[in-house]
Design a protein around this motif. Structure first.
Motif, PDB file in Angstrom:
ATOM      1  N   GLY A 473      42.118  32.657  -4.664  1.00  0.00           N
ATOM      2  CA  GLY A 473      40.650  31.907  -5.888  1.00  0.00           C
ATOM      3  C   GLY A 473      40.854  32.835  -6.739  1.00  0.00           C
ATOM      4  O   GLY A 473      39.767  32.122  -7.582  1.00  0.00           O
ATOM      5  N   THR A 474      41.423  33.387  -7.164  1.00  0.00           N
ATOM      6  CA  THR A 474      41.127  34.184  -8.535  1.00  0.00           C
ATOM      7  C   THR A 474      42.274  34.403  -9.205  1.00  0.00           C
ATOM      8  O   THR A 474      42.381  34.409 -10.579  1.00  0.00           O
ATOM      9  CB  THR A 474      41.155  35.939  -8.109  1.00  0.00           C
ATOM     10  OG1 THR A 474      42.958  36.019  -7.727  1.00  0.00           O
ATOM     11  CG2 THR A 474      40.046  36.575  -6.833  1.00  0.00           C
ATOM     12  N   GLY A 475      43.281  33.226  -8.957  1.00  0.00           N
ATOM     13  CA  GLY A 475      44.825  32.610 -10.011  1.00  0.00           C
ATOM     14  C   GLY A 475      44.002  31.451 -10.788  1.00  0.00           C
ATOM     15  O   GLY A 475      43.324  30.932 -10.755  1.00  0.00           O
ATOM     16  N   TYR A 476      45.329  30.341 -10.824  1.00  0.00           N
ATOM     17  CA  TYR A 476      45.286  29.456 -10.953  1.00  0.00           C
ATOM     18  C   TYR A 476      46.362  28.534 -10.886  1.00  0.00           C
ATOM     19  O   TYR A 476      46.308  27.299 -10.948  1.00  0.00           O
ATOM     20  CB  TYR A 476      45.612  30.131 -12.853  1.00  0.00           C
ATOM     21  CG  TYR A 476      45.158  30.918 -13.710  1.00  0.00           C
ATOM     22  CD1 TYR A 476      44.026  30.788 -14.207  1.00  0.00           C
ATOM     23  CD2 TYR A 476      45.676  32.557 -13.691  1.00  0.00           C
ATOM     24  CE1 TYR A 476      43.339  31.742 -14.981  1.00  0.00           C
ATOM     25  CE2 TYR A 476      44.701  33.196 -14.319  1.00  0.00           C
ATOM     26  CZ  TYR A 476      43.654  32.999 -15.086  1.00  0.00           C
ATOM     27  OH  TYR A 476      42.607  33.828 -15.850  1.00  0.00           O
ATOM     28  N   SER A 477      46.757  28.815  -9.616  1.00  0.00           N
ATOM     29  CA  SER A 477      48.494  27.980  -9.699  1.00  0.00           C
ATOM     30  C   SER A 477      48.175  27.835  -7.631  1.00  0.00           C
ATOM     31  O   SER A 477      48.451  27.602  -6.874  1.00  0.00           O
ATOM     32  CB  SER A 477      49.018  28.225  -9.605  1.00  0.00           C
ATOM     33  OG  SER A 477      49.715  29.604  -9.595  1.00  0.00           O
ATOM     34  N   SER A 478      46.985  28.193  -6.862  1.00  0.00           N
ATOM     35  CA  SER A 478      46.350  28.505  -5.086  1.00  0.00           C
ATOM     36  C   SER A 478      47.514  27.297  -4.756  1.00  0.00           C
ATOM     37  O   SER A 478      47.883  26.964  -3.744  1.00  0.00           O
ATOM     38  CB  SER A 478      45.437  29.269  -5.077  1.00  0.00           C
ATOM     39  OG  SER A 478      44.709  29.881  -5.728  1.00  0.00           O
ATOM     40  N   LEU A 479      46.119  25.667  -5.200  1.00  0.00           N
ATOM     41  CA  LEU A 479      47.084  24.522  -4.199  1.00  0.00           C
ATOM     42  C   LEU A 479      47.769  24.231  -4.495  1.00  0.00           C
ATOM     43  O   LEU A 479      49.089  24.476  -3.417  1.00  0.00           O
ATOM     44  CB  LEU A 479      45.645  24.028  -4.928  1.00  0.00           C
ATOM     45  CG  LEU A 479      44.140  24.384  -4.543  1.00  0.00           C
ATOM     46  CD1 LEU A 479      43.821  22.982  -4.628  1.00  0.00           C
ATOM     47  CD2 LEU A 479      44.218  24.907  -3.211  1.00  0.00           C
ATOM     48  N   SER A 480      48.548  24.604  -5.825  1.00  0.00           N
ATOM     49  CA  SER A 480      50.025  23.996  -5.940  1.00  0.00           C
ATOM     50  C   SER A 480      50.508  24.765  -4.288  1.00  0.00           C
ATOM     51  O   SER A 480      51.990  23.990  -4.417  1.00  0.00           O
ATOM     52  CB  SER A 480      50.593  24.077  -6.878  1.00  0.00           C
ATOM     53  OG  SER A 480      50.293  24.915  -7.564  1.00  0.00           O
ATOM     54  N   TYR A 481      50.927  26.452  -4.751  1.00  0.00           N
ATOM     55  CA  TYR A 481      51.851  26.872  -4.221  1.00  0.00           C
ATOM     56  C   TYR A 481      51.308  26.891  -2.669  1.00  0.00           C
ATOM     57  O   TYR A 481      52.549  26.981  -1.872  1.00  0.00           O
ATOM     58  CB  TYR A 481      51.551  28.740  -4.616  1.00  0.00           C
ATOM     59  CG  TYR A 481      52.817  28.858  -5.657  1.00  0.00           C
ATOM     60  CD1 TYR A 481      54.086  29.097  -5.465  1.00  0.00           C
ATOM     61  CD2 TYR A 481      51.861  28.774  -6.944  1.00  0.00           C
ATOM     62  CE1 TYR A 481      54.834  29.192  -6.499  1.00  0.00           C
ATOM     63  CE2 TYR A 481      52.771  28.572  -8.193  1.00  0.00           C
ATOM     64  CZ  TYR A 481      53.959  29.090  -7.602  1.00  0.00           C
ATOM     65  OH  TYR A 481      55.176  29.010  -9.041  1.00  0.00           O
ATOM     66  N   LEU A 482      50.235  26.366  -1.967  1.00  0.00           N
ATOM     67  CA  LEU A 482      50.381  25.988  -0.327  1.00  0.00           C
ATOM     68  C   LEU A 482      51.252  24.699  -0.744  1.00  0.00           C
ATOM     69  O   LEU A 482      51.846  24.962   0.865  1.00  0.00           O
ATOM     70  CB  LEU A 482      48.598  26.483  -0.569  1.00  0.00           C
ATOM     71  CG  LEU A 482      47.525  27.923  -0.817  1.00  0.00           C
ATOM     72  CD1 LEU A 482      46.360  27.276  -0.526  1.00  0.00           C
ATOM     73  CD2 LEU A 482      47.937  28.253   0.427  1.00  0.00           C
ATOM     74  N   ARG A 483      51.143  24.223  -1.177  1.00  0.00           N
ATOM     75  CA  ARG A 483      51.947  23.019  -1.446  1.00  0.00           C
ATOM     76  C   ARG A 483      53.640  22.737  -0.705  1.00  0.00           C
ATOM     77  O   ARG A 483      53.527  22.897  -0.032  1.00  0.00           O
ATOM     78  CB  ARG A 483      51.431  21.535  -2.233  1.00  0.00           C
ATOM     79  CG  ARG A 483      52.454  20.549  -2.128  1.00  0.00           C
ATOM     80  CD  ARG A 483      51.842  19.294  -3.148  1.00  0.00           C
ATOM     81  NE  ARG A 483      51.658  19.760  -4.259  1.00  0.00           N
ATOM     82  CZ  ARG A 483      52.996  20.219  -5.147  1.00  0.00           C
ATOM     83  NH1 ARG A 483      53.792  19.134  -4.344  1.00  0.00           N
ATOM     84  NH2 ARG A 483      52.897  19.578  -6.247  1.00  0.00           N
ATOM     85  N   LEU A 484      53.337  24.017  -1.790  1.00  0.00           N
ATOM     86  CA  LEU A 484      55.038  23.866  -1.751  1.00  0.00           C
ATOM     87  C   LEU A 484      55.889  25.443  -0.901  1.00  0.00           C
ATOM     88  O   LEU A 484      56.324  25.328  -0.399  1.00  0.00           O
ATOM     89  CB  LEU A 484      55.567  24.595  -3.479  1.00  0.00           C
ATOM     90  CG  LEU A 484      55.062  23.587  -4.558  1.00  0.00           C
ATOM     91  CD1 LEU A 484      55.176  24.629  -5.529  1.00  0.00           C
ATOM     92  CD2 LEU A 484      56.527  22.874  -4.077  1.00  0.00           C
TER      93      LEU A 484
END
Length: 598
Positions: A473-484
């Motif tokens: 939650g403190t970064g910028y790309s959380s959801l995209s990496y959860l997908r990958l």
């Protein structure tokens, strides 16, 4: 009478035979010497010489005749081109000075064909001289090479720290009142070159940088490589000239590099100390230049700064801390403590997180927020990270089989080539099964090199290791990496947990992450749990696990107590806090989380 004559002739023949035998023995000994030998009488006329003497100077058989003078022999060497007139004059002077008062003279004769002959002339009691000659060309080359290697860097050919210090001392001694500038230089962004492209490319860049530094200085100046990407320069320059040289260096080093087709851009930070004002010995000048270098780095890098005692006082502690940090890694002054991660539903300890502490011999226990950033900046994080990972695996091997250990990976460690192979080797050394190790990475790790990052994560996961995404939650790309990539655990940052009871927005974010984890079948861990109220809200939100001072503080491995039947009140040293309860003050937030959880 006849018998007497016969007897006399027999004795005479016997003496001749004995003399012949002695001469044969003398000739044999003389011509089997490894050194050349020539003997001259008091008038410097040749008395005898051996075959090795003739061979060394490559004269034709029969050239030497008894009675030849040393002058004739030496002049023939000049005529044949074997020796120069200058060398001949030097030999005469050295030999005369040594043997004139009855002492042995030893000197080297340098021949025009590149050979070096060691000559020793010893005076004899009758006024003559015996000389020995030995071809020491290879030995002298080896000695020269050894002396060169002792004073130069093997990779770049630059002076090393020893020679640099000698040059500084020589300059200070020769002209104590003359301005002298000592530069400490450190390449900016170089560690990323080694980490991403490997050491062969890094070495090529270092050689290129060394050549550029050499092109910026005068013949009377010295460039040295101190180690890694650290360099130094000593030059007789006033402040304005030193500043101009630093500007030229920054410009030269900042130009792109292209080893093996890779376009690389780096910079350089420079600190400058000036003698005699900033010191009057090599060690003090290098230390103060290094302090100025720290300030150049702190003020934006790719620039230069002069040592200023008042401004650099604050950097002295940091400088000393870095020196202590380098020493401490070798001295193994670091300890690994472990903090429990508990199941919110059962209250039992699921795993522990490894946290490093520095047991400083003077300052006592130093927490990681003081030395981890410094370790990352200086590149020491690689050695420190390996130390922690090895210690954690070695400790965990003695724990029950259900107990996992989580170890944090720095972004710099994550960029290391063959990270998975390195981790696998550590697991093999310790004997710890891969399923009992979890590596925690932050979102910062995943901001760049996405393809390489995903590949590294997949390689680690293929070993059987669990992967946790820390500070979610403190970064910028959380959801995209959860997908990958499917992480095994998501750790919700403590900043959201601490504000749950006061800010509905933070509580809603925690609930949303818990729902996301449940949908993706990923365990969610709430960090920084310090109150019963926070724990109640987390349970209502549907979080899976929790970690924080309420559940247990970090403690040494020796103090850990594992028992699957015990609740968290007794686990890990008897630290209380895993009994979950609600209170009136948190009822609204708990209800909101419960509704969100569905």
């Amino acid at each position: 009478m006849i018998n007497a004559v016969v007897s006399y002739r027999d004795r005479l023949q016997q003496q001749k035979d004995e003399l012949h035998i002695q001469n044969m023995r003398f000739d044999t000994a003389l011509n089997n010497m490894s050194q050349g030998l020539a003997m001259f009488d008091a008038e410097q006329r040749l008395v005898v010489c051996n075959d090795e003497y003739i061979a060394i100077y490559a004269w034709a058989e029969g050239f030497f005749q008894p009675g030849m003078t040393l002058q004739e022999i030496l002049e023939d060497r000049v005529r044949s081109g074997l020796m120069s007139n200058e060398s001949l004059d030097g030999i005469r002077g050295t030999a005369a000075a040594g043997t004139g008062d009855g002492r042995k003279a030893a000197f080297y004769c340098q021949l025009n064909d590149g050979r070096c002959i060691a000559v020793v002339a010893r005076p004899m009691l009758d006024g003559g001289t015996v000389t020995t000659h030995e071809d020491v060309t290879e030995r002298r080359r080896a000695e020269t090479q050894i002396a060169y290697m002792a004073h130069h860097d093997a990779l770049t050919g630059l002076a090393n720290r020893i020679l640099l210090r000698e040059r500084i001392q020589a300059a200070l001694s020769a002209c104590p009142d003359r301005p002298l500038a000592v530069f400490c230089l450190d390449l900016d962004r170089f560690k990323a070159v080694n980490d991403t492209l490997g050491h062969p490319v890094g070495d090529a860049v270092l050689r290129m940088a060394a050549n550029r530094l050499n092109s910026c200085i005068r013949e009377t100046d010295t460039v040295a490589r101190l180690g890694g990407d650290e360099f130094a320069i000593v030059a007789s320059l006033a402040p304005l000239d030193a500043s101009a040289l630093a500007a030229r260096i920054v410009e030269a080093i900042s130009q792109p590099y292209d080893p093996d087709g890779h376009r690389i851009e780096i910079g350089i930070s420079i600190g400058i100390a000036l003698a005699p004002g900033d010191g009057n010995d090599p060690d003090e000048l290098l230390k103060n230049a290094d302090l100025a270098l720290y300030r150049a780095k702190a003020q934006g890098r790719n620039t230069h700064r002069f040592f200023e005692p008042d401004e650099d006082l604050g950097l002295t502690e940091r400088y000393r801390l870095e020196q202590d940090l380098r020493r401490a890694i070798g001295a193994r002054e670091f300890e690994v403590h472990y903090q429990p991660i508990c199941s919110i539903e059962t209250g039992r300890t699921i795993s522990v997180e490894a946290l490093v502490r520095w047991r400083h011999p003077v300052h006592g226990l130093i927490l990681p927020d003081r030395f981890i950033p410094l370790a990352e900046e200086t590149g020491l994080i690689h050695a420190l990270g390996e130390l922690v990972l090895r210690q954690a695996c070695a400790d965990a091997i003695d724990w029950p089989s259900y107990a996992k250990v989580a170890v944090n990976l720095s972004p710099l460690q994550f960029q290391s080539p063959d990270l998975a192979g390195h981790v696998a080797a550590i697991l093999a050394d310790s004997g710890l099964p891969a399923y009992r190790l979890e590596l925690e990475i932050t979102e910062t790790v995943l901001l760049q090199r996405s393809n390489d990052n995903i590949r590294t994560l997949q390689e680690l996961s293929a070993l059987g290791i669990s992967i946790a995404l820390d500070d979610f939650g403190t970064g910028y790309s959380s959801l995209s990496y959860l997908r990958l990539f499917r992480f095994d655990r998501i750790k919700i940052d403590r900043s959201f947990v601490s504000e749950m009871a006061q800010m509905e927005a933070s509580a809603a974010i925690v609930c949303a992450v818990a729902n996301l984890g449940r949908s993706l079948d990923i365990v969610t861990v709430a960090e920084g749990v310090e109150t019963e109220e926070q724990l109640a809200l987390l349970r209502a939100a549907g979080c899976t696990q929790a970690q924080g001072y309420l559940l247990g503080r970090p403690i040494p491995a020796a103090d850990l107590i594992f028992d699957v039947e015990m609740d968290a009140t007794h686990a890990l040293g008897g630290i209380s806090g895993c009994t979950i309860s609600e209170n009136a003050g948190s009822a609204s937030q708990a209800a909101a989380c419960a509704d969100s959880a569905g």
